[in-house]
Design an enzyme around this catalytic site. Structure first.
Site, PDB file in Angstrom:
ATOM      1  N   GLN B 239       3.716  -1.214  -3.245  1.00  0.00           N
ATOM      2  CA  GLN B 239       3.854  -0.677  -1.890  1.00  0.00           C
ATOM      3  C   GLN B 239       5.283  -0.846  -1.372  1.00  0.00           C
ATOM      4  O   GLN B 239       5.631  -0.276  -0.345  1.00  0.00           O
ATOM      5  CB  GLN B 239       2.868  -1.366  -0.928  1.00  0.00           C
ATOM      6  CG  GLN B 239       1.419  -0.938  -1.151  1.00  0.00           C
ATOM      7  CD  GLN B 239       0.445  -1.572  -0.186  1.00  0.00           C
ATOM      8  OE1 GLN B 239      -0.439  -2.296  -0.600  1.00  0.00           O
ATOM      9  NE2 GLN B 239       0.584  -1.308   1.111  1.00  0.00           N
ATOM     10  N   ARG B 386      -5.076  -2.938   5.777  1.00  0.00           N
ATOM     11  CA  ARG B 386      -5.071  -1.814   6.695  1.00  0.00           C
ATOM     12  C   ARG B 386      -4.818  -2.251   8.137  1.00  0.00           C
ATOM     13  O   ARG B 386      -5.522  -1.856   9.068  1.00  0.00           O
ATOM     14  CB  ARG B 386      -6.368  -1.025   6.596  1.00  0.00           C
ATOM     15  CG  ARG B 386      -6.133   0.412   7.060  1.00  0.00           C
ATOM     16  CD  ARG B 386      -7.220   1.362   6.656  1.00  0.00           C
ATOM     17  NE  ARG B 386      -6.841   2.705   7.056  1.00  0.00           N
ATOM     18  CZ  ARG B 386      -7.248   3.802   6.473  1.00  0.00           C
ATOM     19  NH1 ARG B 386      -8.041   3.738   5.431  1.00  0.00           N
ATOM     20  NH2 ARG B 386      -6.871   4.983   6.911  1.00  0.00           N
ATOM     21  N   CYS B 387      -3.815  -3.109   8.290  1.00  0.00           N
ATOM     22  CA  CYS B 387      -3.392  -3.477   9.633  1.00  0.00           C
ATOM     23  C   CYS B 387      -1.993  -4.034   9.526  1.00  0.00           C
ATOM     24  O   CYS B 387      -1.538  -4.356   8.451  1.00  0.00           O
ATOM     25  CB  CYS B 387      -4.317  -4.531  10.247  1.00  0.00           C
ATOM     26  SG  CYS B 387      -4.232  -6.129   9.462  1.00  0.00           S
ATOM     27  N   GLU B 762      -3.533   2.452  10.591  1.00  0.00           N
ATOM     28  CA  GLU B 762      -4.269   1.197  10.619  1.00  0.00           C
ATOM     29  C   GLU B 762      -5.080   1.006  11.896  1.00  0.00           C
ATOM     30  O   GLU B 762      -5.989   0.177  11.933  1.00  0.00           O
ATOM     31  CB  GLU B 762      -3.287   0.050  10.415  1.00  0.00           C
ATOM     32  CG  GLU B 762      -2.515   0.257   9.116  1.00  0.00           C
ATOM     33  CD  GLU B 762      -1.401  -0.732   8.890  1.00  0.00           C
ATOM     34  OE1 GLU B 762      -1.126  -1.031   7.736  1.00  0.00           O
ATOM     35  OE2 GLU B 762      -0.798  -1.206   9.865  1.00  0.00           O
TER      36      GLU B 762
END
Ligand code: FAD
Lengths: 284, 808
Positions: B239, B386-387, B762
């Site tokens: 990522q 996802r945040c 997110e």
């Protein structure tokens, strides 16, 4: 998630399969749809040096409904059970149960033979077969024999089948009256938290006969004779259902796992059975 | 002849910001033509895989690989002893700790890497693993962080001081060998004073359980050392490819220009693919040793058991208010279970991420937060699933505390939120825990949400349901789950955000081709977000060339400009801003070219959609396409040929997306099953680049939130065995479990972002988890429930009902 090395065999007929089983003994296993066996091999929980694929043994396929008798070849897939119109008429509970097994992809591969032979308490068909009082046909080097489903299961993954026998078919009498297969699971593709199979008949407003079996609530499928008996002769009212549930609870022995603790499973087993009886009665 | 094209048609032809442009990535993804790391096949490529510890805490007495070396196809078995001479048996983590690459004398969690088997293919490697004999001596296991802080069992003996004491860690003093750090924000004394004097105080322990991002594609890489030219190429599921390049250089000593890191298509990341893992290091070493490319790919169990879990925060809270419900103070102490090594992926100065956004959407004058990090015998990680960093934990905490306070006050939870929201005119808003919220209009969003769901009617229906339940007419309860969340995303300003000393700016480089098409390269990397679609839209609007004529490229460190990658909703806030800024540089030069071509002064032309026009004479213009060509074929005095630009964008602030969510849930009290009847999600992510992609992101994020709230967890038994290491037990919803979602929006642009965008990938996870969880709690509020920990799977919901005496 890679299995140990194995030899792959693909016999063309039943005799060939039995010959291979005889030759390799403990080292050999037959494979039907592979959807229970292959995951076990990948996890290296099952080591199978000789894998005997039954796909080409066409004599093990087919579904017949004749003279009130149903006979299903071991290699019939769950998808075939669902799609067979004659079978749905003769034993609608089978379709209702098959639709609650896993997901469509698994049902295209998984077979009834594999499901009942596997001996996994999580499989749905063994409990249903108890309820139906089905017979399993086995064939080995010593010839063919039949074993009652209710006598087949000894413990988890332990059955009456000898290592060198192939399960060729299951058979049972067509059903009449009310039926229900009720299953609670966490998500699609999951085994049962608790499942109940109920068949019953009605005469003059009272229950004339009843058969009750439970899935994944013990190390073997549970046919609860007492739970059925508690319904017979009653109007299947709340008291009768309560009595049947109480009888069933005496026959199950669930263990704690990720689906929940024992108290929860026992509670859910009761709720599920109550709902199955009510639905079966409404159809009787 | 065709009529003159209208301005509107020219705008449409660009496919710029605000349109529902179809995702350009989907052509390959929907046809199975994606190119993922495991698709890579190189000549002579080998495969490496790990011998992993079956124990959660044990000494490794010996590793005997002689039998494994006899397995056909096995070429090498690496152990810590082999890596030690290279200094690679341990490696630094992103959190200032270090972690073992291969077990160095002991193991600290089940699944930890003990030896790396290199073989001709993955089948031989798997057989080799079975044949490595490891002798373990089991040690007492600590899976409970509270117990760990009391225990005599020392997990990290490597951190003990020479005197047996506990020296400071990367984030200051440690008060126990199993303690990692204490991190504080806000004013402790003032907060305790406010709480001591308050009319009403609600106190609760809120646990956000351990779970896992579980991307469909697991982590993996291919390392290829070319011994002739000295270049290392590393393909992988990264990522943050540039950060990985720098890390590899720092720990291997290979000069950075000799390392090329490539992230091909990535099948979901969700934070799982931010960190550096032993698999990467071992693959690189194995490739150097063998001179061949070496591939390592996790299987599902490896992924769930070892690489980067998320959450595992025990949040003790106190919230104080007046009798009327005006919040006066918030206090939080968090015990953070980090596992065996501190490998959280947070900006360096934030060991608990941005947990100090936990005052949420509310105007809370006084607050205090302390977080203690703890070592346990669990896998390391603690990533932002996802945040943005720990923002989901913060949002869950405050949205639960609000509900508990509503119970304490006997108030409606929607009204309690409403009277405490930060008001539109208070922005930019300085929070008690140190952030400056950029923009927001919470009352408008909340009002719209309440109207859309018919809130008052829902409450009336719920009251009737409770009455029916008590009268024995139904066994189902109705829960109304509310959430108003505020995120902090887009890390971040270099002045306070860095990872391993690398400032968290991001970048974009644009080249316009002579015929009026373009390529733009960014320092980020899409893992499903659709960057190739949306960044082209930003550029189309900024530079007046059609989005379809712009290629977006990411993920190759040899070609892309340096950037910190994609996570924490930072791509649009940071790289999106860089894209707009680079586009504006292109436009500035284009203006000069246009003026030259039109024979007027620079100031006499202005940009209009896809062209520069002479002010007051719109019939005199040069299109961007014409300008692009001119930049290559005209000798323009004072201007270099070509049309290129690069921007490195250091954001002045974070962005603060927000949203209002409502979940209506039916609960079967007897079986613990639930059914989601309605889910309404209003998101405000500032300027909307592509409404269709936003909707897709919201659907995906809500579904992951559903998973987390309703069943997904990484559970351990008391021996430290992972109980949920396969997808049979680890809940990943399918279409069957996924409800229908209604999406909605308001638009409050970020004032400091060049295009006003805030990021949205997110938000639905941050807001969704409290909405689902609050629905469960709310269903039982009338029967006395205050707090019950997630995940709300069947048996835990059943347990709530059972403990409240609802089973008769
Ligand atoms: C994700 C998933 C979810 C599932 N969920 C469910 C569920 O909810 N309910 C359920 O009931 N099942 C479930 N299953 C199991 C599935 O239905 C299996 O396919 C089935 O149980 C076994 O059938 P099979 O044909 O695949 O057998 P195989 O996997 O091929 O074989 C299973 C075992 O039976 C033996 N065997 C197979 N055929 C014969 C034969 N003719 N004679 C003798 N021995 C034989 C094999 O040697 C092996 O030991 C699930 C499977 C998966 C992968």
């Amino acid at each position: 998630m890679i299995p140990a090395a194995f030899e792959y065999h693909r016999p063309a007929d039943l005799a060939g399969a039995i010959a291979l089983l005889t030759e390799h003994g403990d080292d050999a296993r037959v494979m039907a749809g592979g959807h229970s066996l292959i995951p076990m091999m990948k996890l290296r929980m099952a080591e199978v040096p000789h894998l005997i694929d039954l796909q080409d043994v066409t004599s093990l396929g087919g579904i017949s409904v004749q003279g009130g008798q149903v006979r299903i070849g071991a290699m019939a897939t769950q998808a075939e059970l669902i799609d067979h119109a004659g079978l749905s008429n003769a034993a609608p509970i089978l379709r209702e149960a098959a639709l609650q097994i896993a997901d469509p992809q698994v049902r295209y591969m998984g077979t009834i033979g594999g499901n009942v032979a596997n001996g996994d308490p999580g499989n749905d068909m063994p409990g249903l077969m108890q309820c139906l009082d089905a017979s399993f046909e086995l064939e080995g080097p010593g010839g063919a024999r039949a074993v009652k489903a209710r006598d087949f299961y000894e413990a988890a993954y332990m059955t009456e089948r000898e290592d060198d026998e192939v399960l060729t078919a299951v058979s049972f009498a067509a059903t009449s009256g009310g039926y229900a297969y009720e299953k609670q699971k966490r998500k699609i593709g999951d085994y049962a938290t608790a499942a109940a199979a109920v068949l019953l008949t009605k005469e003059g407003g009272a229950c004339a006969s009843a058969s009750v079996a439970m899935t994944n609530l013990s190390d073997v499928p549970v046919w609860s004779e007492a739970a059925g008996a508690a319904l017979v002769g009653t109007a299947v009212d709340a008291a009768a259902i309560k009595a049947s549930v109480a009888a069933m609870l005496g026959d199950i022995d669930p263990t704690e796992d990720n689906r929940g603790p024992v108290a929860f499973k026992r509670h859910v087993a009761g709720v599920i059975l109550g709902r199955a009886i009510a639905r079966a009665w409404s159809r009787a | 002849m065709k009529d003159e094209v209208t301005r509107e048609e020219r705008v449409d032809a660009l496919g710029g910001m605000g349109c529902k442009r179809k995702r350009v990535e989907d052509a390959r993804f929907t046809q199975g033509k994606g190119n993922y790391v495991d698709d890579l096949k190189l000549d002579g490529m080998l495969f490496g895989d790990f011998v992993r510890s079956p124990y959660a805490h044990a000494r490794v007495k010996s590793v005997d690989s002689s039998a494994a070396m006899e397995v056909p196809g096995v070429l090498a078995v690496l152990t810590a002893a082999d890596l030690e001479p290279l200094g690679l048996h341990w490696m630094p983590t992103l959190a200032g700790d270090k972690m073992m690459v291969l077990a160095d004398g002991k193991v600290l969690y089940q699944g930890q890497e003990v030896a790396f088997v290199v073989a001709t293919d993955r089948y031989a490697a798997a057989d080799g693993i079975e044949s490595v004999e490891v002798e373990y001596e089991e040690l007492p296991v600590l899976v409970d962080p509270f117990e760990a802080l009391q225990s005599d069992v020392v997990l990290r003996e490597d951190l003990l001081g020479a005197d047996g004491g506990t020296p400071d860690g990367a984030h200051g003093p440690r008060n126990h060998p199993n303690h990692i750090f204490t991190w504080e924000a806000g004013d402790k004394d003032a907060t305790e004073q406010v709480i001591g004097a308050a009319d009403v105080v609600a106190e609760e322990m809120v646990y956000y359980h351990r779970t896992h991002p579980c991307p469909l594609e697991t982590c993996g890489c291919v390392a290829s050392m070319d011994k002739v030219n000295g270049k290392l190429t590393l393909w992988g599921t990264f990522q943050a490819p540039h950060a990985i390049r720098t890390v590899v250089s720092l720990i291997s000593g290979i000069e950075e220009h000799n390392i090329r890191v490539i992230s091909p298509d990535i099948g979901g990341g969700f934070g799982n693919k931010v960190g550096a893992y032993p698999g990467y290091v071992c693959s690189v070493v194995a490739s150097i040793v063998t001179g061949k490319p070496v591939k390592w790919i996790e299987d599902r169990m490896d992924n769930l058991m070892t690489t980067a879990f998320a959450r595992d925060y025990w949040m003790q809270g106190k919230i104080a208010a007046t009798k009327e419900g005006k919040i006066t103070g918030l206090w939080c102490h968090t015990t953070a279970d980090h596992g065996g090594f501190d490998a959280c992926a947070d900006p360096t100065k934030f060991p608990a991420g941005f947990m100090n956004i936990c005052t949420g959407s509310y105007d809370i004058p006084t607050a205090y937060l302390a977080v203690d990090g703890v070592y346990t015998n669990k896998a390391p990680g603690g990533v932002a699933y996802r945040c943005s960093f720990r923002v989901t934990e913060a949002a869950y905490f405050i949205e639960r505390m609000i509900e508990v306070l509503a119970i304490e006050l006997g108030m409606d939870a929607a009204e309690l939120r409403r009277i405490n929201f930060i008001k539109a005119e208070q922005f930019p808003y300085q929070s008690a825990l140190g952030w400056e919220y950029d923009s927001g209009d919470y009352h408008t969003a909340w009002g719209k949400a309440m109207a859309a769901v018919g809130y008052d009617d829902l409450r009336a229906e719920q009251a009737q349901r409770v009455a029916d339940f008590k009268a024995g007419k139904t066994r189902k309860l109705l829960g109304i789950g509310l959430c108003h969340f505020t995120e902090i995303v887009g890390a971040g300003p270099v002045k306070n955000c860095d990872i391993l000393g690398l400032g968290m700016f991001d970048s974009c480089e644009i080249r316009i081709h002579p015929t009026g098409s373009a390529i733009a390269r960014l320092g980020t990397i899409s893992q499903g977000q659709g960057h190739a679609t949306t960044f082209a839209q930003i550029l189309a609007t900024e530079i007046g060339l059609p989005a379809d004529s712009i290629t977006i490229e990411e993920g190759d460190t040899d070609t892309a400009p340096y950037g910190l990658g994609t996570y924490g909703s930072r791509s649009t806030p940071v790289a999106g801003a860089a894209t707009a800024m680079a586009g504006r540089k292109i436009r500035a030069k284009a203006q000069m070219i246009a003026a030259y071509l039109l024979e007027v002064h620079d100031g006499d032309v202005e940009f209009d959609v896809d062209r520069f026009v002479v002010k007051g004479a719109p019939e005199r213009f040069k299109t961007m396409k014409e300008i692009a060509f001119a930049s290559y074929n005209q000798a323009i005095p004072g201007l270099e040929p070509g049309l290129e630009a690069v921007s490195y964008y250091d954001p002045p602030n974070m962005t603060y997306p927000f949203g209002a969510y409502v979940c209506v849930m039916e609960i079967d009290v007897d079986t613990g099953e639930h059914e989601i009847r309605q889910f309404y999600a209003l998101d405000d992510c500032g300027t909307r680049i592509n409404p269709m992609i936003i909707e897709g992101q919201v659907h995906g994020g809500l579904t992951e939130a559903l998973a987390i709230a309703m069943g997904q967890e990484i559970a351990y038994d008391e021996m430290g065995n992972v109980k949920t290491a396969t997808l049979m037990d680890f809940f990943l919803p399918t279409a069957v479990e996924t409800p229908h979602y209604t999406t909605d929006h308001t638009v409050t642009p970020s004032p400091h972002h060049p295009i006003g965008a805030k990021g949205v990938g997110e938000s639905p996870n941050v807001g969704g988890v409290p909405a689902f969880s609050n629905a469960v709690h709310d269903a039982f509020r009338a029967f006395g429930l205050r707090q019950s920990h997630m995940p709300h799977d069947h048996w835990r919901i059943w347990k709530i009902a059972n403990e409240l005496g609802l089973h008769g």
